[in-house]
Design a protein around this motif. Structure first.
Motif, PDB file in Angstrom:
ATOM      1  N   PHE A  10     -23.349 -47.132 -61.844  1.00  0.00           N
ATOM      2  CA  PHE A  10     -23.352 -45.682 -62.080  1.00  0.00           C
ATOM      3  C   PHE A  10     -21.930 -45.145 -62.306  1.00  0.00           C
ATOM      4  CE2 PHE A  10     -27.636 -45.437 -59.918  1.00  0.00           C
ATOM      5  CZ  PHE A  10     -28.301 -45.019 -61.061  1.00  0.00           C
ATOM      6  N   LEU A  11     -20.977 -45.640 -61.539  1.00  0.00           N
ATOM      7  CA  LEU A  11     -19.588 -45.208 -61.688  1.00  0.00           C
ATOM      8  C   LEU A  11     -19.023 -45.603 -63.066  1.00  0.00           C
ATOM      9  CD1 LEU A  11     -18.073 -45.890 -58.153  1.00  0.00           C
ATOM     10  CD2 LEU A  11     -18.535 -43.683 -59.211  1.00  0.00           C
ATOM     11  N   ILE A  12     -19.321 -46.801 -63.507  1.00  0.00           N
ATOM     12  CA  ILE A  12     -18.844 -47.255 -64.823  1.00  0.00           C
ATOM     13  C   ILE A  12     -19.473 -46.426 -65.932  1.00  0.00           C
ATOM     14  CG2 ILE A  12     -18.870 -49.179 -66.465  1.00  0.00           C
ATOM     15  CD1 ILE A  12     -18.495 -51.062 -64.081  1.00  0.00           C
ATOM     16  N   VAL A  13     -20.789 -46.235 -65.893  1.00  0.00           N
ATOM     17  CA  VAL A  13     -21.477 -45.433 -66.911  1.00  0.00           C
ATOM     18  C   VAL A  13     -20.985 -43.988 -66.853  1.00  0.00           C
ATOM     19  CG1 VAL A  13     -23.716 -44.523 -67.630  1.00  0.00           C
ATOM     20  CG2 VAL A  13     -23.486 -46.932 -67.046  1.00  0.00           C
ATOM     21  N   GLY A  14     -20.844 -43.430 -65.642  1.00  0.00           N
ATOM     22  CA  GLY A  14     -20.340 -42.056 -65.486  1.00  0.00           C
ATOM     23  C   GLY A  14     -18.924 -41.920 -66.030  1.00  0.00           C
ATOM     24  N   GLY A  15     -18.071 -42.901 -65.778  1.00  0.00           N
ATOM     25  CA  GLY A  15     -16.701 -42.882 -66.275  1.00  0.00           C
ATOM     26  C   GLY A  15     -16.654 -42.932 -67.796  1.00  0.00           C
ATOM     27  N   MET A  16     -17.529 -43.741 -68.401  1.00  0.00           N
ATOM     28  CA  MET A  16     -17.580 -43.840 -69.861  1.00  0.00           C
ATOM     29  C   MET A  16     -18.058 -42.523 -70.462  1.00  0.00           C
ATOM     30  SD  MET A  16     -18.917 -47.796 -70.185  1.00  0.00           S
ATOM     31  CE  MET A  16     -19.640 -47.580 -71.732  1.00  0.00           C
ATOM     32  N   LEU A  17     -19.076 -41.901 -69.861  1.00  0.00           N
ATOM     33  CA  LEU A  17     -19.572 -40.621 -70.360  1.00  0.00           C
ATOM     34  C   LEU A  17     -18.490 -39.540 -70.235  1.00  0.00           C
ATOM     35  CD1 LEU A  17     -23.234 -40.607 -68.970  1.00  0.00           C
ATOM     36  CD2 LEU A  17     -22.493 -40.881 -71.346  1.00  0.00           C
ATOM     37  N   PHE A  18     -17.781 -39.527 -69.106  1.00  0.00           N
ATOM     38  CA  PHE A  18     -16.696 -38.562 -68.933  1.00  0.00           C
ATOM     39  C   PHE A  18     -15.590 -38.790 -69.962  1.00  0.00           C
ATOM     40  CE2 PHE A  18     -12.557 -37.395 -67.165  1.00  0.00           C
ATOM     41  CZ  PHE A  18     -12.760 -36.039 -66.973  1.00  0.00           C
ATOM     42  N   ALA A  19     -15.231 -40.037 -70.250  1.00  0.00           N
ATOM     43  CA  ALA A  19     -14.176 -40.348 -71.221  1.00  0.00           C
ATOM     44  C   ALA A  19     -14.571 -39.868 -72.613  1.00  0.00           C
ATOM     45  CB  ALA A  19     -13.884 -41.844 -71.219  1.00  0.00           C
ATOM     46  N   VAL A  20     -15.829 -40.060 -72.993  1.00  0.00           N
ATOM     47  CA  VAL A  20     -16.304 -39.603 -74.306  1.00  0.00           C
ATOM     48  C   VAL A  20     -16.278 -38.082 -74.358  1.00  0.00           C
ATOM     49  CG1 VAL A  20     -18.319 -39.484 -75.819  1.00  0.00           C
ATOM     50  CG2 VAL A  20     -17.671 -41.671 -74.805  1.00  0.00           C
ATOM     51  N   TRP A  21     -16.763 -37.422 -73.322  1.00  0.00           N
ATOM     52  CA  TRP A  21     -16.752 -35.955 -73.275  1.00  0.00           C
ATOM     53  C   TRP A  21     -15.326 -35.413 -73.340  1.00  0.00           C
ATOM     54  CZ3 TRP A  21     -14.667 -32.920 -69.301  1.00  0.00           C
ATOM     55  CH2 TRP A  21     -14.897 -31.546 -69.429  1.00  0.00           C
ATOM     56  N   ASP A  22     -14.410 -36.011 -72.578  1.00  0.00           N
ATOM     57  CA  ASP A  22     -13.018 -35.567 -72.553  1.00  0.00           C
ATOM     58  C   ASP A  22     -12.349 -35.790 -73.916  1.00  0.00           C
ATOM     59  OD1 ASP A  22     -10.735 -34.513 -71.166  1.00  0.00           O
ATOM     60  OD2 ASP A  22      -9.915 -36.552 -71.185  1.00  0.00           O
ATOM     61  N   TYR A  23     -12.637 -36.915 -74.559  1.00  0.00           N
ATOM     62  CA  TYR A  23     -12.078 -37.198 -75.882  1.00  0.00           C
ATOM     63  C   TYR A  23     -12.545 -36.159 -76.900  1.00  0.00           C
ATOM     64  CZ  TYR A  23     -11.335 -39.303 -80.416  1.00  0.00           C
ATOM     65  OH  TYR A  23     -10.972 -39.517 -81.716  1.00  0.00           O
ATOM     66  N   LYS A  24     -13.834 -35.823 -76.893  1.00  0.00           N
ATOM     67  CA  LYS A  24     -14.355 -34.821 -77.827  1.00  0.00           C
ATOM     68  C   LYS A  24     -13.696 -33.461 -77.601  1.00  0.00           C
ATOM     69  CE  LYS A  24     -18.878 -36.730 -78.892  1.00  0.00           C
ATOM     70  NZ  LYS A  24     -20.316 -36.526 -78.854  1.00  0.00           N
ATOM     71  N   LYS A  25     -13.529 -33.091 -76.337  1.00  0.00           N
ATOM     72  CA  LYS A  25     -12.886 -31.825 -76.010  1.00  0.00           C
ATOM     73  C   LYS A  25     -11.416 -31.836 -76.475  1.00  0.00           C
ATOM     74  CE  LYS A  25     -11.938 -28.892 -72.048  1.00  0.00           C
ATOM     75  NZ  LYS A  25     -11.941 -28.803 -70.602  1.00  0.00           N
ATOM     76  N   TRP A  26     -10.710 -32.931 -76.227  1.00  0.00           N
ATOM     77  CA  TRP A  26      -9.312 -33.060 -76.636  1.00  0.00           C
ATOM     78  C   TRP A  26      -9.175 -32.978 -78.153  1.00  0.00           C
ATOM     79  CZ3 TRP A  26      -7.273 -37.038 -79.647  1.00  0.00           C
ATOM     80  CH2 TRP A  26      -5.890 -37.014 -79.799  1.00  0.00           C
ATOM     81  N   ARG A  27     -10.059 -33.704 -78.873  1.00  0.00           N
ATOM     82  CA  ARG A  27     -10.004 -33.710 -80.337  1.00  0.00           C
ATOM     83  C   ARG A  27     -10.252 -32.316 -80.899  1.00  0.00           C
ATOM     84  NH1 ARG A  27     -14.258 -37.237 -83.323  1.00  0.00           N
ATOM     85  NH2 ARG A  27     -15.460 -35.397 -82.824  1.00  0.00           N
ATOM     86  N   GLN A  28     -11.176 -31.574 -80.313  1.00  0.00           N
ATOM     87  CA  GLN A  28     -11.460 -30.217 -80.765  1.00  0.00           C
ATOM     88  C   GLN A  28     -10.237 -29.321 -80.562  1.00  0.00           C
ATOM     89  OE1 GLN A  28     -14.638 -28.297 -78.689  1.00  0.00           O
ATOM     90  NE2 GLN A  28     -14.695 -26.561 -80.097  1.00  0.00           N
ATOM     91  N   GLU A  29      -9.579 -29.431 -79.404  1.00  0.00           N
ATOM     92  CA  GLU A  29      -8.387 -28.616 -79.134  1.00  0.00           C
ATOM     93  C   GLU A  29      -7.238 -28.982 -80.069  1.00  0.00           C
ATOM     94  OE1 GLU A  29      -7.806 -26.014 -77.107  1.00  0.00           O
ATOM     95  OE2 GLU A  29      -9.957 -26.026 -76.732  1.00  0.00           O
ATOM     96  N   GLU A  30      -7.064 -30.277 -80.343  1.00  0.00           N
ATOM     97  CA  GLU A  30      -5.968 -30.723 -81.200  1.00  0.00           C
ATOM     98  C   GLU A  30      -6.169 -30.299 -82.658  1.00  0.00           C
ATOM     99  OE1 GLU A  30      -2.978 -32.428 -80.697  1.00  0.00           O
ATOM    100  OE2 GLU A  30      -3.371 -31.839 -78.636  1.00  0.00           O
ATOM    101  N   THR A  31      -7.398 -30.309 -83.118  1.00  0.00           N
ATOM    102  CA  THR A  31      -7.660 -29.984 -84.528  1.00  0.00           C
ATOM    103  C   THR A  31      -8.016 -28.525 -84.741  1.00  0.00           C
ATOM    104  OG1 THR A  31      -9.971 -30.658 -84.319  1.00  0.00           O
ATOM    105  CG2 THR A  31      -8.403 -32.325 -85.072  1.00  0.00           C
ATOM    106  N   ASN A  32      -8.102 -27.749 -83.673  1.00  0.00           N
ATOM    107  CA  ASN A  32      -8.490 -26.353 -83.775  1.00  0.00           C
ATOM    108  C   ASN A  32      -7.546 -25.566 -84.681  1.00  0.00           C
ATOM    109  OD1 ASN A  32      -9.846 -23.977 -83.303  1.00  0.00           O
ATOM    110  ND2 ASN A  32      -8.840 -23.595 -81.348  1.00  0.00           N
ATOM    111  N   LEU A  33      -6.235 -25.720 -84.513  1.00  0.00           N
ATOM    112  CA  LEU A  33      -5.247 -24.975 -85.304  1.00  0.00           C
ATOM    113  C   LEU A  33      -4.512 -25.876 -86.299  1.00  0.00           C
ATOM    114  CD1 LEU A  33      -3.759 -22.765 -82.465  1.00  0.00           C
ATOM    115  CD2 LEU A  33      -5.446 -22.124 -84.169  1.00  0.00           C
ATOM    116  N   TYR A  34      -5.120 -27.003 -86.668  1.00  0.00           N
ATOM    117  CA  TYR A  34      -4.457 -27.930 -87.582  1.00  0.00           C
ATOM    118  C   TYR A  34      -4.171 -27.256 -88.924  1.00  0.00           C
ATOM    119  CZ  TYR A  34      -3.498 -31.978 -90.456  1.00  0.00           C
ATOM    120  OH  TYR A  34      -2.903 -32.874 -91.292  1.00  0.00           O
ATOM    121  N   GLY A  35      -2.946 -27.411 -89.394  1.00  0.00           N
ATOM    122  CA  GLY A  35      -2.575 -26.863 -90.694  1.00  0.00           C
ATOM    123  C   GLY A  35      -2.060 -25.437 -90.657  1.00  0.00           C
TER     124      GLY A  35
END
Length: 185
Positions: A10-35
């Motif tokens: 459960f910890l491994i699966v939970g960690g992977m889900l959190f990493a994917v969620w955090d990556y999507k959030k980070w990518r959205q913030e980074e590309t929000n004002l791109y250009g």
């Protein structure tokens, strides 16, 4: 199946889900004002219009500055002819509302980075760099003053701004525009 393996799964699966969620959030913030470029600084007044021009053939410099500022040139420079020395010589000085700007020139064989490194002690923010039509300016900022340095043909040009803290936000963009408009002849 033991309970420890189940919790570990459960910890491994939970960690992977959190990493994917955090990556999507980070990518959205980074590309929000791109250009859109660098964020605009707030609280600073726009640059004043540079309507007056000062030219000195001996120092080989042309400076645009705002109309209404008191400007004084150095009459000793004309007496020297085309000779400069290794001593710093004031070319001109401008004053307006708690701001004093002096432009100096001197002969030197030192490289610009060496001169800037020698002066850098006690600066309050990182070095800035501004490119004008004829020079690359290195900007050093202290609490109450700012120095712009450029070099061309063994001549070191120094623009020193002494400004009251209360006037800094009002004239900061004007200083940058003055640096951009300086032409080394």
């Amino acid at each position: 199946m033991s309970i420890t393996k189940l919790i570990l799964g459960f910890l491994i699966v939970g960690g992977m889900l959190f990493a994917v969620w955090d990556y999507k959030k980070w990518r959205q913030e980074e590309t929000n004002l791109y250009g859109t470029g660098k964020p605009v600084e707030t609280g600073f007044s726009p640059a004043l219009e540079l309507g007056e021009i000062f030219t000195d053939q001996v120092a080989r410099i042309r400076v645009k500055y705002p109309g209404g500022w008191k400007m004084r040139s150095n009459p000793e420079l004309e007496k020297r002819g085309a000779r400069l020395s290794s001593k710093k010589i004031e070319v001109m000085e401008m004053e307006m509302g708690g701001v004093k700007i002096s432009v100096n020139v001197q002969e030197t064989k030192e490289d610009l980075p060496v001169v800037a490194d020698r002066m850098v002690g006690g600066i309050t923010r990182e070095r800035d760099y501004i490119t004008s039509a004829t020079a690359a300016w290195t900007i050093l900022t202290w609490e109450d003053r700012q120095v712009a340095l450029a070099k061309r043909d063994n001549r070191l040009y120094t623009v020193e701004v002494i400004c009251e803290k209360s006037a800094w936000k009002q004239f900061s963009k004007t200083f940058e525009e003055i640096y951009r408009q300086i032409v080394l002849i």
